[in-house]
Design an enzyme around this catalytic site. Structure first.
Site, PDB file in Angstrom:
ATOM      1  N   ASP A   1       0.837  -1.202   0.000  1.00  0.00           N
ATOM      2  CA  ASP A   1       0.000   0.000   0.000  1.00  0.00           C
ATOM      3  C   ASP A   1       0.868   1.245   0.000  1.00  0.00           C
ATOM      4  O   ASP A   1       2.079   1.191   0.204  1.00  0.00           O
ATOM      5  CB  ASP A   1      -1.048  -0.004   1.115  1.00  0.00           C
ATOM      6  CG  ASP A   1      -0.482   0.244   2.502  1.00  0.00           C
ATOM      7  OD1 ASP A   1       0.720   0.540   2.625  1.00  0.00           O
ATOM      8  OD2 ASP A   1      -1.245   0.140   3.469  1.00  0.00           O
TER       9      ASP A   1
ATOM     10  N   ASN B   1      -4.256  12.994   0.309  1.00  0.00           N
ATOM     11  CA  ASN B   1      -5.635  13.459   0.141  1.00  0.00           C
ATOM     12  C   ASN B   1      -5.923  14.699   0.973  1.00  0.00           C
ATOM     13  O   ASN B   1      -6.565  15.650   0.516  1.00  0.00           O
ATOM     14  CB  ASN B   1      -6.610  12.345   0.533  1.00  0.00           C
ATOM     15  CG  ASN B   1      -6.938  11.423  -0.621  1.00  0.00           C
ATOM     16  OD1 ASN B   1      -6.757  11.782  -1.782  1.00  0.00           O
ATOM     17  ND2 ASN B   1      -7.404  10.232  -0.308  1.00  0.00           N
TER      18      ASN B   1
ATOM     19  N   HIS C   1      -8.674  15.119  -3.129  1.00  0.00           N
ATOM     20  CA  HIS C   1      -9.081  13.800  -3.613  1.00  0.00           C
ATOM     21  C   HIS C   1      -8.528  13.510  -5.015  1.00  0.00           C
ATOM     22  O   HIS C   1      -8.078  12.389  -5.289  1.00  0.00           O
ATOM     23  CB  HIS C   1     -10.612  13.747  -3.629  1.00  0.00           C
ATOM     24  CG  HIS C   1     -11.198  12.543  -4.252  1.00  0.00           C
ATOM     25  ND1 HIS C   1     -11.271  11.318  -3.607  1.00  0.00           N
ATOM     26  CD2 HIS C   1     -11.754  12.353  -5.468  1.00  0.00           C
ATOM     27  CE1 HIS C   1     -11.847  10.446  -4.403  1.00  0.00           C
ATOM     28  NE2 HIS C   1     -12.145  11.041  -5.529  1.00  0.00           N
TER      29      HIS C   1
ATOM     30  N   ASP D   1      -6.224  10.361  -6.445  1.00  0.00           N
ATOM     31  CA  ASP D   1      -6.567   9.532  -7.606  1.00  0.00           C
ATOM     32  C   ASP D   1      -5.424   9.500  -8.615  1.00  0.00           C
ATOM     33  O   ASP D   1      -5.095   8.446  -9.174  1.00  0.00           O
ATOM     34  CB  ASP D   1      -7.830  10.077  -8.284  1.00  0.00           C
ATOM     35  CG  ASP D   1      -9.098   9.735  -7.512  1.00  0.00           C
ATOM     36  OD1 ASP D   1      -9.014   8.958  -6.533  1.00  0.00           O
ATOM     37  OD2 ASP D   1     -10.178  10.228  -7.899  1.00  0.00           O
TER      38      ASP D   1
ATOM     39  N   GLU E   1      -5.963   2.269  -0.971  1.00  0.00           N
ATOM     40  CA  GLU E   1      -4.624   2.443  -1.539  1.00  0.00           C
ATOM     41  C   GLU E   1      -3.814   1.154  -1.479  1.00  0.00           C
ATOM     42  O   GLU E   1      -2.589   1.169  -1.601  1.00  0.00           O
ATOM     43  CB  GLU E   1      -3.881   3.560  -0.793  1.00  0.00           C
ATOM     44  CG  GLU E   1      -3.486   3.243   0.629  1.00  0.00           C
ATOM     45  CD  GLU E   1      -4.555   3.586   1.657  1.00  0.00           C
ATOM     46  OE1 GLU E   1      -4.185   3.805   2.824  1.00  0.00           O
ATOM     47  OE2 GLU E   1      -5.756   3.632   1.304  1.00  0.00           O
TER      48      GLU E   1
END
Length: 307
Positions: A182, A190, A195, A199, A225
């Site tokens: 991860d 974030n 956000h 992404d 993630e």
């Protein structure tokens, strides 16, 4: 700030409903210029096999046109072929038989919509179709097994493949390994940049990971993630080396986002079939997850393959 999420792929029921709609919109058979088999059972449901060429052989052996890795399938189980205007299914002396519409057959004509069952579990639907409808079926299948944001496979598909791979490796006295990783401090990305930045980071990491894969590897987004990699024929030592290559690749990334350059590191936990006496999907996932936790606890941006 809302967490980074992907669009939910259609459920099995939704996918089957859409598939049935495609079949119901099909033109008359004389307008169809190709034939396909569409997988109907739970494993890889919706997968499309094009019936091109003289014949399509189906079985567990890699030399088959359509490889089905199921314990109930023979190495060379059945074939579908075209002759004198008709498609036929023929059993190739399989151990568990070939069935068409519930009847065990040696050879039988396939009509549009026929259900072909191989052994006790594997089912296909035979369909006469055209190029556009085949493309729609393939898109439906891709939508059902891919993560909408990153393009990696989704968790459900991955767990199905992992189970099949473990069974395959056990039968052939081979190896299989799992990497779970991860993104370090992803929440901070974030919270700091928003956000969309999160992404962009996930998409870039997924693309960089995909570029390192062999054809037989399976890469999936496991959740949020967190990602997983299935490596066929790889030992624990090989998995650790693969993890280090991946870690270095991600560490070097610079991802444009507006006027900024985003960077990231990942923590990786490795598990392989040789790490346990009774490997299973649950055991390997739990082991990789535990080693991932150790990597994060010991400072992140590292690979842990033992302990």
């Amino acid at each position: 700030m809302a967490p980074s999420v992907s669009v939910r792929p259609p459920s099995r029921l939704e996918q089957q409903t859409l598939t049935n709609e495609v079949f119901s919109l099909r033109p008359a058979p004389q307008e169809s210029d190709r034939a396909v088999l569409v997988r109907m059972d739970s494993v890889q449901a919706g997968h499309v096999v094009s019936l091109g060429g003289v014949e399509t052989r189906i079985g567990r052996h890699p030399d088959n046109n359509a490889v089905v890795d199921d314990e109930g399938i023979s190495r060379s189980h059945a074939r579908v072929f075209y002759r004198e205007g008709c498609y036929f299914a023929e059993d190739l002396d399989s151990s568990n038989g070939t069935y068409v519409n519930g009847e065990r057959i040696q050879k039988a004509v396939l009509t549009d919509g026929a259900v072909v069952q191989l052994g006790p579990r594997v089912c296909f639907r035979f369909s006469l179709t055209d190029e556009n409808q085949e493309k729609i079926l393939r898109k439906l299948y891709e939508a059902s097994v891919r993560d909408g944001l990153t393009g990696a496979y989704n968790r459900h598909f991955f767990l199905e493949r992992l189970g099949a791979e473990i069974a395959y490796a056990a039968r052939h006295s081979s190896h299989a390994a799992l990497l779970m990783f991860d993104v370090d401090h992803f929440k901070k990305v974030n919270d700091t940049h928003g956000h969309q930045a999160g992404d962009s980071l996930l998409k870039a990491i997924a693309a960089s990971t995909a570029a390192l894969l062999r054809q037989e590897d399976v890469f999936a987004r496991y959740g949020g993630e967190e990602f997983v990699l299935l490596l066929r024929g790889v030992t624990r030592v090989g998995a650790e080396r693969a993890g280090e290559r991946l870690r270095h690749a991600i560490e070097k990334l610079q991802i444009p986002f507006g006027e900024k350059l985003l960077t990231a590191t990942i923590s990786i936990g490795c598990a392989s079939m040789e790490c346990t006496e009774q490997p299973s999907t649950e055991v390997l996932v739990a082991l990789a997850d535990r080693r991932l936790y150790v990597a994060k606890r010991n400072g992140r941006n590292r690979v842990v393959a033992d302990g």
